[in-house]
Motif scaffolding. Structure first.
Motif, PDB file in Angstrom:
ATOM      1  N   SER A   1       0.700  -1.162  -0.036  1.00 46.26           N
ATOM      2  CA  SER A   1       0.114  -0.053   0.070  1.00 46.26           C
ATOM      3  C   SER A   1       0.791   1.223  -0.021  1.00 46.26           C
ATOM      4  O   SER A   1       0.578   2.291  -0.596  1.00 46.26           O
ATOM      5  N   GLY A   2       2.043   1.196   0.694  1.00 43.88           N
ATOM      6  CA  GLY A   2       2.727   2.456   0.688  1.00 43.88           C
ATOM      7  C   GLY A   2       3.541   2.603  -0.720  1.00 43.88           C
ATOM      8  O   GLY A   2       3.756   3.927  -1.117  1.00 43.88           O
ATOM      9  N   THR A   3       3.767   1.590  -1.242  1.00 52.24           N
ATOM     10  CA  THR A   3       4.335   1.993  -2.670  1.00 52.24           C
ATOM     11  C   THR A   3       3.358   2.458  -3.521  1.00 52.24           C
ATOM     12  O   THR A   3       3.614   3.219  -4.423  1.00 52.24           O
ATOM     13  N   ALA A   4       2.110   1.992  -3.639  1.00 49.00           N
ATOM     14  CA  ALA A   4       1.130   2.316  -4.603  1.00 49.00           C
ATOM     15  C   ALA A   4       0.838   3.561  -4.104  1.00 49.00           C
ATOM     16  O   ALA A   4       0.636   4.617  -5.175  1.00 49.00           O
ATOM     17  N   GLY A   5       0.834   4.325  -2.952  1.00 45.74           N
ATOM     18  CA  GLY A   5       0.467   5.432  -2.400  1.00 45.74           C
ATOM     19  C   GLY A   5       1.549   6.415  -3.135  1.00 45.74           C
ATOM     20  O   GLY A   5       1.166   7.372  -3.257  1.00 45.74           O
ATOM     21  N   MET A   6       2.842   6.060  -3.030  1.00 44.62           N
ATOM     22  CA  MET A   6       3.937   6.940  -3.224  1.00 44.62           C
ATOM     23  C   MET A   6       3.971   7.073  -4.786  1.00 44.62           C
ATOM     24  O   MET A   6       4.131   8.081  -5.050  1.00 44.62           O
ATOM     25  N   ILE A   7       3.699   6.239  -5.457  1.00 46.58           N
ATOM     26  CA  ILE A   7       3.442   6.145  -6.787  1.00 46.58           C
ATOM     27  C   ILE A   7       2.496   7.309  -7.445  1.00 46.58           C
ATOM     28  O   ILE A   7       2.704   8.013  -8.106  1.00 46.58           O
ATOM     29  N   ARG A   8       1.310   7.161  -6.832  1.00 48.42           N
ATOM     30  CA  ARG A   8       0.312   8.222  -7.175  1.00 48.42           C
ATOM     31  C   ARG A   8       0.464   9.656  -6.666  1.00 48.42           C
ATOM     32  O   ARG A   8       0.431  10.629  -7.300  1.00 48.42           O
ATOM     33  N   ARG A   9       1.181   9.767  -5.468  1.00 49.78           N
ATOM     34  CA  ARG A   9       1.379  11.067  -4.974  1.00 49.78           C
ATOM     35  C   ARG A   9       2.764  11.485  -6.005  1.00 49.78           C
ATOM     36  O   ARG A   9       2.668  12.904  -6.281  1.00 49.78           O
ATOM     37  N   LEU A  10       3.670  10.661  -6.163  1.00 47.65           N
ATOM     38  CA  LEU A  10       4.891  11.281  -7.059  1.00 47.65           C
ATOM     39  C   LEU A  10       4.352  11.554  -8.541  1.00 47.65           C
ATOM     40  O   LEU A  10       4.699  12.745  -9.039  1.00 47.65           O
ATOM     41  N   ARG A  11       3.459  11.078  -9.117  1.00 47.68           N
ATOM     42  CA  ARG A  11       2.773  11.211 -10.363  1.00 47.68           C
ATOM     43  C   ARG A  11       2.229  12.492 -10.327  1.00 47.68           C
ATOM     44  O   ARG A  11       2.405  13.346 -11.105  1.00 47.68           O
ATOM     45  N   ALA A  12       1.430  12.727  -9.308  1.00 53.75           N
ATOM     46  CA  ALA A  12       0.415  13.867  -9.064  1.00 53.75           C
ATOM     47  C   ALA A  12       1.440  15.105  -9.099  1.00 53.75           C
ATOM     48  O   ALA A  12       1.214  16.264  -9.889  1.00 53.75           O
ATOM     49  N   ASN A  13       2.176  14.924  -8.216  1.00 60.31           N
ATOM     50  CA  ASN A  13       3.344  16.442  -7.930  1.00 60.31           C
ATOM     51  C   ASN A  13       4.101  16.491  -9.182  1.00 60.31           C
ATOM     52  O   ASN A  13       4.348  17.712  -9.650  1.00 60.31           O
TER      53      ASN A  13
END
Length: 332
Positions: free
Chosen positions: A204-216
């Motif tokens: 879950s941490g990896t998936a969340g970090m991917i989404r945040r990094l992509r959006a930023n």
């Protein structure tokens, strides 16, 4: 800069004092204490209870004193490096936390490295290939990682590891190495069992970090300074690394405040499901049994790491992003 450091260090002192009062108050809120819980448990099992011995122990450890005296006794002990005595384990808290803290650090640190190594390349690729088929596929995997409960994934991987690789279900090492000195065989056993909790906790941490990094990163790529850098002929990869990627890392740097306590506390629910000998299940057991010195001292340890982590993240943000100023006002 020096004045800012001094002010932040001075603020940390009353912050920790206030946290210690809140932690102690919350632990003392349930009625009774550890010995009251012990008496009720023994009586429910039909066993005899030596009330005189219980009262002696309660008096010996100061549990019959007023709450404010108990707090002062506990707080002064923490200042002297004494974390207290665990009634449940019948050992000093420092001895109980010892190996559990080391195993928790191994699991959590490995999970953090796994998360960063996997999430950053995927996040950058997904942002620079927006709306491509690979971006949609990675987005789907990210949503699956966020939606899948960790405990369910843990059960699936436990069954898969046992059927496919013959790895013993649960634990962080083979039963033969439990409570044994550290050897190469014990370390190898830990490495064999380590990949399951790392995948489960890191999903879950990896998936969340991917989404945040992509959006930023997508937000930064649309700004004028990126367009100007490209117009001046800066190579695309260098323009990506030097400017927008650096700016999009701000939220991850600010997460250091929660990263340090996470390294020590671990994922409690996953640790219970996987029977990991880490600090998460230990803390849950201490809170349920009202083992106040074990629970309170460990919670204060986590709070101290949080305060230090926030301080470090603020300094790193100021170094990483020149738009952040350590003092109010604008100098002209």
């Amino acid at each position: 800069m020096f004045g800012y450091l001094v002010r932040r260090l001075l603020i940390m002192i009353p912050t920790l004092i206030l946290i210690s009062i809140i932690v102690f108050t919350i632990i003392k809120l349930p009625p009774g204490d550890y010995f009251s819980t012990l008496i009720a448990e023994l009586q429910s099992q039909g066993e005899a209870v030596d009330l005189q011995k219980i009262e002696f122990l309660r008096s010996h450890y100061g549990l019959d004193r007023p709450a404010w005296q108990q707090y002062i006794y506990w707080a002064l002990g923490l200042l002297q490096g004494d974390m207290g005595y665990s009634f449940q384990y019948d050992l000093p808290v420092s001895k109980i936390v010892g190996e559990r803290l080391f195993l928790t650090f191994i699991v959590s640190f490995s999970t953090i490295i796994f998360t960063w190594v996997v999430a950053f390349p995927i996040g950058v690729y997904s942002a620079t290939h927006q709306y491509s088929w690979s971006d949609h596929a990675l987005t789907l995997l990210g949503f699956l990682g966020l939606a899948t409960p960790n405990f369910l994934l843990a059960l699936v991987l436990l069954y898969f590891a046992n059927v496919t690789f013959g790895t013993s279900i649960g634990g962080l090492m083979d039963p033969a190495y439990i409570d044994q000195p550290w050897t190469w065989g014990k370390f190898s056993s830990v490495l064999q069992h380590l990949w399951i909790p790392v995948l489960v906790i890191g999903a879950s941490g990896t998936a969340g970090m991917i989404r945040r990094l992509r959006a930023n990163l997508l937000d930064e790529l649309q700004k004028q300074y990126v367009v100007t850098a490209r117009a001046k002929g800066l190579p695309p990869f260098r323009a990506l690394i030097k400017y927008p990627l650096r700016m999009s890392l701000n939220p991850f740097i600010s997460d250091i405040g929660t990263l340090l306590p996470h390294v020590i506390s671990g994922a409690a629910v996953v640790s219970v499901v996987l029977s990991l000998p880490t600090t998460g299940p230990m803390l849950l057991t201490a809170l349920r049994s009202q083992d106040m010195y074990l629970a309170g001292s460990f919670l204060m340890f986590l709070a101290t790491l949080t305060v230090i982590g926030v301080f470090v993240s603020d300094l790193l943000l100021a170094v990483l992003d020149p738009r952040i100023r350590l003092q109010g006002g604008v100098s002209r």
